[in-house]
Design a protein around this motif. Sequence first.
Motif, PDB file in Angstrom:
ATOM      1  N   ARG A 164       6.762  -0.551   9.489  1.00  0.00           N
ATOM      2  CA  ARG A 164       6.914  -2.009   9.435  1.00  0.00           C
ATOM      3  C   ARG A 164       5.844  -2.652   8.567  1.00  0.00           C
ATOM      4  O   ARG A 164       6.054  -3.712   8.007  1.00  0.00           O
ATOM      5  N   GLU A 165       4.685  -1.971   8.463  1.00  0.00           N
ATOM      6  CA  GLU A 165       3.597  -2.554   7.675  1.00  0.00           C
ATOM      7  C   GLU A 165       3.824  -2.299   6.188  1.00  0.00           C
ATOM      8  O   GLU A 165       3.749  -3.196   5.366  1.00  0.00           O
ATOM      9  N   CYS A 166       4.098  -1.010   5.846  1.00  0.00           N
ATOM     10  CA  CYS A 166       4.284  -0.678   4.433  1.00  0.00           C
ATOM     11  C   CYS A 166       5.652  -1.143   3.930  1.00  0.00           C
ATOM     12  O   CYS A 166       5.876  -1.227   2.732  1.00  0.00           O
ATOM     13  N   LYS A 167       6.576  -1.349   4.869  1.00  0.00           N
ATOM     14  CA  LYS A 167       7.950  -1.675   4.537  1.00  0.00           C
ATOM     15  C   LYS A 167       8.580  -0.599   3.660  1.00  0.00           C
ATOM     16  O   LYS A 167       9.225  -0.868   2.648  1.00  0.00           O
ATOM     17  N   GLU A 168       8.340   0.634   4.031  1.00  0.00           N
ATOM     18  CA  GLU A 168       8.899   1.748   3.274  1.00  0.00           C
ATOM     19  C   GLU A 168       9.395   2.818   4.232  1.00  0.00           C
ATOM     20  O   GLU A 168       8.912   2.936   5.345  1.00  0.00           O
ATOM     21  N   CYS A 213       4.415   6.981   9.450  1.00  0.00           N
ATOM     22  CA  CYS A 213       3.357   6.512   8.567  1.00  0.00           C
ATOM     23  C   CYS A 213       1.979   6.920   9.093  1.00  0.00           C
ATOM     24  O   CYS A 213       1.690   6.796  10.281  1.00  0.00           O
ATOM     25  N   ASP A 214       1.121   7.438   8.210  1.00  0.00           N
ATOM     26  CA  ASP A 214      -0.203   7.881   8.618  1.00  0.00           C
ATOM     27  C   ASP A 214      -1.129   6.715   8.910  1.00  0.00           C
ATOM     28  O   ASP A 214      -1.947   6.757   9.812  1.00  0.00           O
ATOM     29  N   GLU A 215      -0.973   5.679   8.103  1.00  0.00           N
ATOM     30  CA  GLU A 215      -1.925   4.569   8.198  1.00  0.00           C
ATOM     31  C   GLU A 215      -1.651   3.659   9.393  1.00  0.00           C
ATOM     32  O   GLU A 215      -2.554   3.232  10.074  1.00  0.00           O
ATOM     33  N   SER A 263       5.710   2.902  12.939  1.00  0.00           N
ATOM     34  CA  SER A 263       6.887   3.576  12.387  1.00  0.00           C
ATOM     35  C   SER A 263       8.033   3.558  13.372  1.00  0.00           C
ATOM     36  O   SER A 263       7.829   3.682  14.573  1.00  0.00           O
ATOM     37  N   GLN A 264       9.229   3.394  12.830  1.00  0.00           N
ATOM     38  CA  GLN A 264      10.403   3.430  13.690  1.00  0.00           C
ATOM     39  C   GLN A 264      11.526   4.115  12.940  1.00  0.00           C
ATOM     40  O   GLN A 264      11.485   4.250  11.721  1.00  0.00           O
ATOM     41  N   THR A 265      12.557   4.518  13.706  1.00  0.00           N
ATOM     42  CA  THR A 265      13.632   5.290  13.075  1.00  0.00           C
ATOM     43  C   THR A 265      14.793   4.395  12.652  1.00  0.00           C
ATOM     44  O   THR A 265      15.899   4.849  12.443  1.00  0.00           O
ATOM     45  N   HIS A 266      14.542   3.109  12.586  1.00  0.00           N
ATOM     46  CA  HIS A 266      15.597   2.182  12.159  1.00  0.00           C
ATOM     47  C   HIS A 266      14.915   1.020  11.478  1.00  0.00           C
ATOM     48  O   HIS A 266      13.706   0.820  11.637  1.00  0.00           O
ATOM     49  N   TYR A 267      15.644   0.266  10.681  1.00  0.00           N
ATOM     50  CA  TYR A 267      15.082  -0.983  10.187  1.00  0.00           C
ATOM     51  C   TYR A 267      16.161  -1.973   9.782  1.00  0.00           C
ATOM     52  O   TYR A 267      17.338  -1.612   9.638  1.00  0.00           O
TER      53      TYR A 267
END
Lengths: 1166, 522
Positions: free
Chosen positions: A694-698, A704-706, A710-714
């Motif tokens: 959600r932060e990197c929007k990628e 995400c490491d940072e 992270s989620q499995t949908h968007y």
Amino acid sequence: MNTEQYLKNIEEETKKVYAVANEARAKGFDPATKVEIPLARSLAEKVVGLILTLYPQIENSGIVERILELEKDHGKLDPMVSFKIAEEVAKQKFCKFSSLLEAIEAGIRVGFAYTTLGVVSSPIEGFTGLELGKTKEGKDYFVASFSGPIRSAGTTASCLALMMIDYLREMFGYAKYDPTPDEVSRYWTENQDYHDRVTNLQYFPTKEEAMFLAQNLPIQIDGDPTEKLEVSNYKNLERMKTNNIRGGMCLIFSEGLAQKAAKGMRLLGKMKDKGLQSTGFDFLGDYIKLHEKRDKGKTDDSPTYINDLVAGRPVFGHPSRSGGFRFRYGRSRSSGFSAVSIHPATMEMTDKFIAIGTQLKIEKPTKGCIVTSCDTVEGPIVKMFNGSVKRVRSVEEANKLYKDVEEIIYLGDILFPFSDVTNRNAVLIRPGYVEEIWGLELREKNPELEKGMDCFNVCFDDAIKISREEGVSLYPLLIPYWTEISKGQFLNFLSWIKNSRTSGNLILPYTRADQEKFAEGKRALELLGFEHDVSIESVIVKKDEAKKLFVNLGIGLDILDKEEFLKNLISPLEKSAKKSFESNLNEGESDGVKILSIVNGFSNFEIRDKAGDFIGARMGRPEKAKLRKLTGSPNVLFSVGNEGGRLRSVQAACEIGKVLGDFPVYWCDFCKNETIFPLCEICGKQCQKRFFCRECKETSEKPCDEHESSQTHYYRSVDVSHYFERAKENLHFTKTQLPLLIKGIRGTSSESHFVERLEKGILRALYNLQVNKDGTIRFDATEMPLVSFKPKEAFVSVEKLREIGYTEDVYGKELVDDNQILELKPHDILLPSSAMSPDGGADKVFMKVANFIDELLVKLYGLKPIYNVKKREDLVGKLGVCMAPHNCAGVVCRIIGFSDTLGMFASPYMHAAIRRDCDGDELAVMLLGDVLLNFSKSFLPGHRGGTQDAPLVLNAKINAGEVDDQILDFELTYEYPLELYRLADKREHSSSVTVYDVREALKEDKDPFVGVGFTHDTDNINEGVVCSNYKMLETMQDKVRHQMELVERIRAADTSETARLVIERHFLKDLRGNLRKFSMQSFRCVGCNEIMRRPLLSGVCSKCKGKIIFTTHEGGIKKYLEPALDLAKKYELSSYIQQSLELTKRHIESVFGRELEKQEALEKWF
Amino acid sequence: MESKEILSYCVDKGLLIDPGLLNLLSETNDLESAKLIIEGLRNHTRQRIITKTLFEQNKEKMSEFFLTLPGKDPKNMERLKIKLGLQIEISKENFSSFPLKKINLRRGEVSLDDDLIKVDFSTSVSNKKIEVGDFVKNLRDRFNQTRKILQDHSELDELVSINKLSRGRKSSIIGIIYSKSVTKNKNILMEVEDLTGRTRVLVNQNRPEIYQQAEDIALDSVVGFSGSGDNEIFFANGIVFPDASISEKKYASNEEYALFIGDVHYGSKLFMGNQFSKFIDYLNGKTGAEEVKKIKYLFIVGDLIAGVGVYPGQNHELVIDDLEAQFQGFAELLGKIRSDIKIIISPGNHDGVRLLEPQPPFDEKYAWPLYNMKNVIITGNPAAVNIAASENFSGFDLLTYHGFSYPFYANNTPSLIKSGLNSPDKIMAYLLKNRHLAPTYSSSQYIPLEEDSLVIKNVPDIFVSGHTHKCAVTSYNNILLISTSSWEGETEFQKRVGNKPDFCKVPMINLKTREIKLLDFE
């Protein structure tokens, strides 16, 4: 086929369907690659199956085996088992948890699941967790949180849950909760607020009770805020997280603890006797004293069944009023377990308001029940507008007569199972004198004679002969209602007969002058229940009826065939009657009792009281049988967002080309394609799960490491037409073959945002089937019990029934004829197949479901069909799943036939297995193949309560000892003992009667599924009203008009009281509420349905600038005004009510202006 | 009393009584008198069937007979007489001192004796269909009225409309709040609109000086913001409420007193009749207090009577369950007050008037006894009243509002929650600050008239309310705030919600000195 073999068959068949479903799911089209519902054979398995949704580590950890062991030590369903297993789980004996608190929490859940039989979601969602609080001294104490779903646990179980939590608290050495005075008051205030402002509590403690409980609570009961309402006082307390009302807390506090303290205490006491250490609830002893004090002071002047009256649902009798339902003990083939039977003609005579399956709210001994039909009990006695009185014997007759009926003098019998009386721990109710009592008394005198005869069907001459020779009372069908007339009526009646003559029939004078003179006598004739016709100048009592009268009065019958005046015969009777009244013996006896004893003096036979107790009743909710449809009736769980338009159409979204929404994210390595499905819709290969930060929007292959988001949908735009085209290709459908409208959902509310394959939607739409939120197709129907049936009632051929194991009838004879009675097996059900069902009946629906599953298996999964249903009878023998609302465990059922009703006939054991009785609840049936193939936990809403109603575990074997304990009181018999009737006459407590029941059978280790029996047979269980008039009448006006017309006719119902309640509880509330709402209403956009709590300054929709409209209309407010005013006027209600209405009217006029156009014509109303 | 007892009496005497009369008699709760009446009627008429009609036919004789009754409860007897159709005589007797001509009490100037009292309130009778547009118009009117007030505030410089906002420039806006939420970072975010557009206003949690103000902003109130931003988002540096204040306190030229009461609830079982009589005795100088002679005005701010059907099951809480009879009884009480005191009455939520505000004056159908009194002025709710004006004095401006919206603010405004309904003066000050009697949509029921008459257009010298049953007298920006106590005992409902009502306290203000005295009749 014996029970063991039958149960084995069911299990094997179930496994076969599992195998196919597993094979299909392995292909990867679904969220999980195997069937997601564990199959449980025992209670222990169900418990673990349920709880492992929260703690996967408990699977195969040995808990199941340990529960079985504990059951051996303490007995099945013993609370000790639940306390012990809770303790051991909490001590992490089977598996580890992340913290001690989590371990205790898990323990509580396992134990709680055991007490609730593993069928409700209360242990996972009703009990929402455990936290620690700090006492004033800084010690840790338990804060247990509860939420709405605690309701489905039942009151006793939730009371025990509290005790279990406290037991673990003490065991692990935590401190007791030390409520502050403010916190104590908060408990009381909040419960009161909940009761008054949210919904009625089943049990509402007094202030004294509530304060006492709260002061002594050893653990803090907390919960999520369930209401938008804030408590009215004691807000902002430090140790209470919310100011809003916490429904779960109120439920467990009032209905669980305050109501069931005595029972809980008793169970806890038993455990303590066995060595359990627990002291936190010791204070309950003092509480129970308080509680009992309250019970004593209780007055029962206005029973709730009347006060909760609903507009449009008639009253069938005010409390204990003469002419209401006559109480009679018995259980027909389709009653018991909170279902009662009445005569089919009675159903028809209530203007068809009572249908098979309609709920009744009754005065006593229970609160509610549903109605089934039984034609061996008495039907209604009615008076026509011309003054004639008729006993109505059939539905057809009742139908013909209703419009000419002036008064329903007697409604007829209500056949009440003894098991229900004893289960509610009620005092015995006195039944009228009926055929079965006569039969039992005859057996006492002459068992041989009784054996050879059917006591329900004895002709006049035989009856007289038997009474004379055996010295038994006069046969019940020859007795009128002597106790229901007054002294004046009786004497006038005698003097009227004195003036009559015989001429084959009995002819009573009825000229103008006589009508006045003998008005009371005529009334007596009516109330006694004698059939008679009014002709020009006389009242004629036909010979058969007159014979009964003469036998009662001790007059010779031969005079009937002559032409004679009765003056000389009756005069002495009249004199003696007058004398008895004057003698003033037996002071304090009612008129009725005196009359009965006078008549006993006249007659050569003993005359018993035909009346007994009358039971007040009103209509509850109507019966139901229909396909469940979510809002918008979706065919597929696929988001179509706003793009789907008003109809949520997949095609409409395709035209726009995209859908904005939350979708899962997968990656096909082969096609280099991002997709929403785990299986690539292009190449059919397995895809990889992707993660979206959600932060990197990628998206990326790994979380995400940072960031930790992270989620499995968007949320994104998805090319819906692409998926739709692929689905079409997969099914090899051309454009013309496609259904015109495939409806999706606005958006997903589950955590994973999984969507179904569109193929499923296309096929469902093709068969016009709607999907439920968990992916299954459900048919809801009123629960109705059935213990035995005839092939003709189930509309199935004898051959087919033999094929599925019905080879013998209840008497052990081979099944050859479709009139033989067969004992229903525990998993078997009859589908409600009346054409009156809005979806054309469950048979049609399930044929479609079967065909849908077959086509799905063939076209999507590439497997063979399993159902091959072409005609209705092909459904027989197929397996389904039964579930009750708020449950989370399904029970496998087998379709064995169809009923022409709107209710689901199933064995009482089946109802008990889903923890419901038949008091008006409904159950859902699904096809097993559909459930296993299409259900997924991933579709379930993520919010609290999401797992309610979802089949999280499946029970393939009903074990009579592992179902709701109400079944233990269920009688296994073909008749009740004479002792019951004798004790009932004395109004003893029901516990003083012993009837052979399931509890006994289990104790003796007998097969409880065999020899269930019934006391009153009926020709056809489908006979009666199928669909309640309440549902047929479209507008509330119509419903109320018919309601009042019926209530006016029923002698036992008070018309103006009914009118008052309808106005007060319904119309006035509605009028005021709507007027209030009008000025506070929200507004809706015509274009996009956006709801605005107030209009904007711009005057248009905030989202799309569309036109906005009212959500509450002027018309809706005025709707009930005229009806209410008319009702009040017509029944001359109190000036207070009239003024309240008048004021409301003036208020409405002052807002909307006076109505200038003509009012609806009055006669249109009353 | 059980009608059964009367019935059995009749049975014993061999009489038949009709249900109508039976009901009336049983309502008196006076078995002895009931028996005497039946007996009297029977002796007089020699009839065995005692009916209401029979009674009416012999009315004259019977009213003579009434005088001989011992009647332990005169009030009930009075009512019985009224109900038995003797009411015309009764009312004449009671109101004989007043002309039966109805004084037209509508908006404008009313002259009683030599005094001029100006009254203004919304007549609010709608005769056309209410449409969505009416709600919009009403809202726009509120916005426009309040904007005008806000425009005078110097803190709002560079005032622009929302569609003219541009990023990076300091500016001020005036907007009406559509929604309000607290973000994850604990900032307050509001959707705000004016006639040209919408934007979101953000109040940062690191700005304690305005954060607290922002917390108290009511939905749908009209507020000014200074700061910077565009029509996407606007960062607030300052918040300006319309507010109300009086720069210079007024003093009347003559020594005159005004008294304030409310929430009498006449007709309720809990009505404190004795205390109210004490109050009347005081007004009539029976207690000998010197200042009494100077009392000139009595304000009653609603809930004079208990009403009927106000809440479900109310009939069990009533002594008199008829609206007209309640007004009659109450008017009788007022009639005992010396007639040179001007009584200014406005309705509340119990008085049989529709709840939708602005409420019209009492319904004449039921409240005719009040309309027949010549020293009474009846207004709507809310109302603006000007009293004590003279040649060289402009008079006191009063705003009367019953206070139906107060519970909403007591429960929802952060700074008011703690003291709740126990501090009505705080709520009143809060609403003055907003210049609206019920800013939040749905905080009171209202009727969307072209003009939003709940806007506090003119700043009053005195603001009076009831409804909370709590007595308070304070001053806010030189505006005198008065909340009246109650004449009804503590109800179960109040006990539960923890409101501690005050009873029978009457604030009295000397208009010349502004000296305030709190009379206590409890």
